[in-house]
Design an enzyme around this catalytic site. Sequence first.
Site, PDB file in Angstrom:
ATOM      1  N   GLU A 227       0.930  -1.092   0.021  1.00 44.74           N
ATOM      2  CA  GLU A 227       0.083   0.059  -0.098  1.00 44.74           C
ATOM      3  C   GLU A 227       1.033   1.208   0.046  1.00 44.74           C
ATOM      4  O   GLU A 227       1.513   1.497   0.937  1.00 44.74           O
ATOM      5  CB  GLU A 227      -1.025  -0.088   1.344  1.00 44.74           C
ATOM      6  CG  GLU A 227      -2.102   0.755   1.202  1.00 44.74           C
ATOM      7  CD  GLU A 227      -1.810   2.158   1.518  1.00 44.74           C
ATOM      8  OE1 GLU A 227      -1.743   3.011   0.735  1.00 44.74           O
ATOM      9  OE2 GLU A 227      -2.178   2.251   2.701  1.00 44.74           O
ATOM     10  N   CYS A 261      -1.900   8.837   2.605  1.00 43.21           N
ATOM     11  CA  CYS A 261      -1.856   8.693   1.286  1.00 43.21           C
ATOM     12  C   CYS A 261      -2.922   8.870   0.521  1.00 43.21           C
ATOM     13  O   CYS A 261      -2.917   8.768  -0.593  1.00 43.21           O
ATOM     14  CB  CYS A 261      -1.488   7.092   1.187  1.00 43.21           C
ATOM     15  SG  CYS A 261      -2.526   6.204   2.353  1.00 43.21           S
TER      16      CYS A 261
END
Length: 452
Positions: A227, A261
């Site tokens: 990720e 993110c």
Amino acid sequence: MIKSINPYNQEIVYEVAEFDRKEVENAIDRADTQYAIWKEIPFSERSVLMKAAGQELRKNAREYAEVITQEMGKPITQALAEVEKCAALCDYYAENASKMLADKIIETEAHKSYVSYEPIGIVLAIMPWNYPFWQVMRFAVPALMAGNVAVLKHASNVMKSAMSIEKIFDRAGFPAGCFTNLPIGSKMVEEIIKNPKIKAVTLTGSEAAGRAVAAVAGNEIKKTVLELGGSNALVVFADCNLQKTVKTCVQARFQNAGQSCIAGKRLLVESSIAEEFTKAFIEEVGKLRSGDPLSEETTIGTMARVDLAEELEKQLQDALDKGGEVLLGGKRNKAYFEPTVIGNVTTDMSIFKEEVFGPLIGITTFKDEKEAISLSNNSPFGLGVTIFTEDFEKAFRLVPIFNEGAVFVNELVKSDQRLPFGGTKNSGYGRELSQDGIQEFVNKKTVYINKY
Ligand SMILES: O=CCCC(=O)O
């Protein structure tokens, strides 16, 4: 020694001696021994312990939230929300893991054929500092419920968070070795991945770290979930609800001081409303309150480290050199970076092309749907996008055209334990959370029983 330094006042929060090679090996051996026992524990017993972990988080929420705030500078209200989110995650998997991993019968010519979901062993997690509890729990909770055990290499600036998470599992009654924090720097990671007792690796972090870890793990034929970064667009169409959209965009970009993110990092606004929207957006950003992150009044904290704020300053300078205009903010004091809005942003600027991990957003205008989609998709990252429109027919039509892991309409891209979370392109692969997340680190065993 590994040290955490409070980015708000530069005081040392925590120091811990780094494990040497032998200590790491011993910790992995202990985890492996525990795995042999843990994998046989029934779901009902694992659930009781996971519920207790959630209760522990809630009981001592303030203690844990203060660790987060002191180590990486996020406002205490946001740290408390992070702790609560972790507790809800524990409840969710405690209640649902056994259903998610129940044998799946598949009708064939066999007397019986099915898939069973079995644990695989020790999973190594390499985790970042931006959500120092959530990122770790998001991996560890489903992994433990599936019967795996976890070892953690956390970011060096949040070691007290890492130790606290180990304490949570310990206080909840998990046997030693189910969850182990390794106080180490990055240098030892390669050797750990190569240890035959480590069966898989999950990493949340930078693209560079993802590439390095996946290369080693790939060579060892060990599964990875990655990720990585993101550069989500916030696509604002002229037919949006302007007031609500402005508020959502501010939250999407500036929560956690922009260090997420999945934050909205590129603001794309339809030209016909650009002036009105920009004015309202700047006004809303101006309402953010900086100050001591431990104060309930503070709504925007410092960045997590001075060097990260310096990096952001370089990206800002690049935008200014290429014709960008500061509409708000733009100044830095140590790790504190003013909430900053830049106008006239074009696709050649770093703040458009690269991930911007801090409280800065650029505004780019578009003239129609086609240009909006092309700008949004024009990114090496693919975590998610938000589109703002009141026209649902348009929204449904556009969803398939975005090359992202998630499309949100009139809502910031956010993680939710019930929904899969992960990206496309350089944002990584694999999914966390939901049933997809718990099924990443299991052996999906095919069973076929014939009757002569
Ligand atoms: O940094 C990315 C993850 C943030 C989240 O899961 O909410």
